[in-house]
Design a protein around this motif. Structure first.
Motif, short mmCIF file in Angstrom:
data_model
loop_
_atom_site.label_atom_id
_atom_site.label_comp_id
_atom_site.label_asym_id
_atom_site.label_seq_id
_atom_site.Cartn_x
_atom_site.Cartn_y
_atom_site.Cartn_z
N ASP A 25 0.74 -1.32 -0.06
CA ASP A 25 0.06 -0.11 0.03
C ASP A 25 0.79 1.29 0.15
O ASP A 25 2.22 1.17 0.01
N VAL A 26 0.25 2.42 0.05
CA VAL A 26 0.90 3.75 -0.19
C VAL A 26 1.80 3.91 1.01
O VAL A 26 2.88 4.55 1.20
N ALA A 27 1.31 3.71 2.11
CA ALA A 27 1.92 3.79 3.83
C ALA A 27 3.24 2.92 3.40
O ALA A 27 4.31 3.60 3.97
N ALA A 28 3.30 1.69 3.09
CA ALA A 28 4.37 0.99 2.99
C ALA A 28 5.39 1.45 2.06
O ALA A 28 6.87 1.41 2.18
N ALA A 29 5.15 2.07 0.90
CA ALA A 29 6.02 2.79 -0.08
C ALA A 29 6.64 3.98 0.44
O ALA A 29 7.74 4.20 0.27
N ASN A 51 8.14 -8.05 -4.92
CA ASN A 51 8.10 -7.08 -3.70
C ASN A 51 7.00 -6.13 -3.97
O ASN A 51 6.60 -5.42 -2.78
N LEU A 52 6.30 -5.97 -4.95
CA LEU A 52 5.16 -5.21 -5.00
C LEU A 52 3.67 -5.98 -5.01
O LEU A 52 3.69 -7.03 -5.65
N SER A 53 2.78 -5.44 -4.34
CA SER A 53 1.42 -6.07 -4.40
C SER A 53 0.95 -6.24 -5.95
O SER A 53 1.20 -5.34 -6.65
N GLU A 54 0.42 -7.32 -6.20
CA GLU A 54 -0.25 -7.59 -7.62
C GLU A 54 -1.19 -6.29 -7.92
O GLU A 54 -1.46 -5.76 -8.94
N ASP A 55 -1.89 -5.59 -6.76
CA ASP A 55 -2.75 -4.39 -6.98
C ASP A 55 -2.06 -3.42 -7.64
O ASP A 55 -2.57 -2.56 -8.37
N THR A 61 -6.82 -0.10 -9.65
CA THR A 61 -6.96 0.17 -8.35
C THR A 61 -6.22 1.52 -7.81
O THR A 61 -6.70 1.95 -6.67
N GLY A 62 -5.51 2.07 -8.58
CA GLY A 62 -4.98 3.35 -8.50
C GLY A 62 -3.59 3.27 -7.57
O GLY A 62 -2.99 4.17 -7.30
N LEU A 63 -3.19 2.11 -6.98
CA LEU A 63 -1.87 1.83 -6.22
C LEU A 63 -0.72 2.53 -7.01
O LEU A 63 -0.01 3.41 -6.44
N ALA A 64 -0.52 2.01 -8.20
CA ALA A 64 0.61 2.41 -8.76
C ALA A 64 0.76 4.00 -9.22
O ALA A 64 1.82 4.76 -8.62
N GLY A 65 -0.43 4.53 -9.37
CA GLY A 65 -0.53 6.05 -9.66
C GLY A 65 -0.18 6.79 -8.36
O GLY A 65 0.50 7.86 -8.38
N PHE A 84 6.98 -8.54 -17.31
CA PHE A 84 5.67 -7.83 -16.97
C PHE A 84 4.80 -8.18 -18.20
O PHE A 84 3.77 -7.65 -18.32
N ASP A 85 5.16 -9.00 -19.14
CA ASP A 85 4.38 -9.07 -20.32
C ASP A 85 3.20 -10.09 -19.91
O ASP A 85 2.29 -10.38 -20.83
N GLY A 86 3.30 -11.02 -18.88
CA GLY A 86 2.44 -11.87 -18.48
C GLY A 86 0.98 -11.25 -18.09
O GLY A 86 0.10 -11.94 -17.94
N TYR A 87 0.89 -9.89 -17.89
CA TYR A 87 -0.15 -9.45 -17.44
C TYR A 87 -1.31 -9.26 -18.49
O TYR A 87 -2.57 -9.52 -18.22
N GLY A 88 -0.95 -9.24 -19.70
CA GLY A 88 -1.77 -9.27 -20.81
C GLY A 88 -2.79 -7.94 -20.95
O GLY A 88 -3.80 -7.77 -21.28
N SER A 89 -2.23 -6.63 -20.16
CA SER A 89 -3.14 -5.56 -20.14
C SER A 89 -2.64 -4.54 -20.79
O SER A 89 -1.29 -4.20 -20.71
N LYS A 90 -3.55 -4.17 -21.99
CA LYS A 90 -2.80 -3.06 -22.78
C LYS A 90 -2.34 -1.82 -21.79
O LYS A 90 -1.49 -1.22 -22.04
N SER A 91 -3.32 -1.29 -21.02
CA SER A 91 -3.14 -0.23 -20.36
C SER A 91 -2.06 -0.25 -19.31
O SER A 91 -1.04 0.65 -19.49
#
Length: 122
Positions: A25-29, A51-55, A61-65, A84-91
Motif C-alpha cells: 500500500d501507499v504507507a509501505a511505499a 516485492n510489489l502487491s499485485e494491486d 486500483t490506483g495503487l501504482a499511480g 511484465f508481459d504476462g499481465y496481458g493488459s494493454k493499459s
C-alpha cells in the motif's frame, strides 16, 4: 529485508533484497522511501516485481499511480525488475512503456538494467 547500496560517482542506488512483499500500500511505499532516504541517503530504489502487491499492476486500483505520485513529489526514482508481459493488459503495457521513456520510473528485466537506468546510464 536487506538493502545494498550501489555507488557510481555521486549517485547512490538502494537495492532492496527481500523474499517477501515490501510494498502492499501507499504507507509501505512511504516507509520504504523514508528508510532508504534517512538510513542510506538514497533517493533511487530498485525493487523486484515480487516485492510489489499485485494491486500495483492492476492499474484500476490506483495503487501504482498513488505510489509513483508520492515518489515524484519527494524526488525518489524507482526501478522494478521483473517480467511484465504476462499481465496481458494493454493499459499496463502502455503505462510501463511511458515510464520507461522518462527518467524517474523504470520497468526492466534485470538488476543491471535497473541500476544503469537509475544512475542515468542508458
Amino acid at each position: 529485508m536487506n538493502i545494498e547500496i550501489d555507488r557510481q560517482g555521486d549517485s547512490t542506488v538502494a537495492l532492496v533484497n527481500s523474499p517477501e512483499l515490501v510494498i502492499g500500500d501507499v504507507a509501505a511505499a512511504l516507509d520504504l522511501m523514508a528508510e532508504v532516504g534517512v538510513v542510506h541517503g538514497c533517493d533511487k530504489i530498485v525493487l523486484r516485481q515480487s516485492n510489489l502487491s499485485e494491486d500495483f499492476f492492476e492499474l484500476k486500483t490506483g495503487l501504482a499511480g498513488d505510489i509513483l505520485q508520492k515518489y515524484t513529489n519527494y524526488g525518489v526514482k524507482l526501478a522494478v525488475v521483473g517480467t511484465f508481459d504476462g499481465y496481458g493488459s494493454k493499459s499496463l503495457n502502455d503505462f510501463i512503456y511511458e515510464c520507461n521513456q522518462g527518467n524517474r520510473f523504470f520497468f526492466v528485466s534485470d538488476t543491471q538494467q535497473a541500476i544503469q537506468a537509475l544512475h542515468g546510464v542508458r
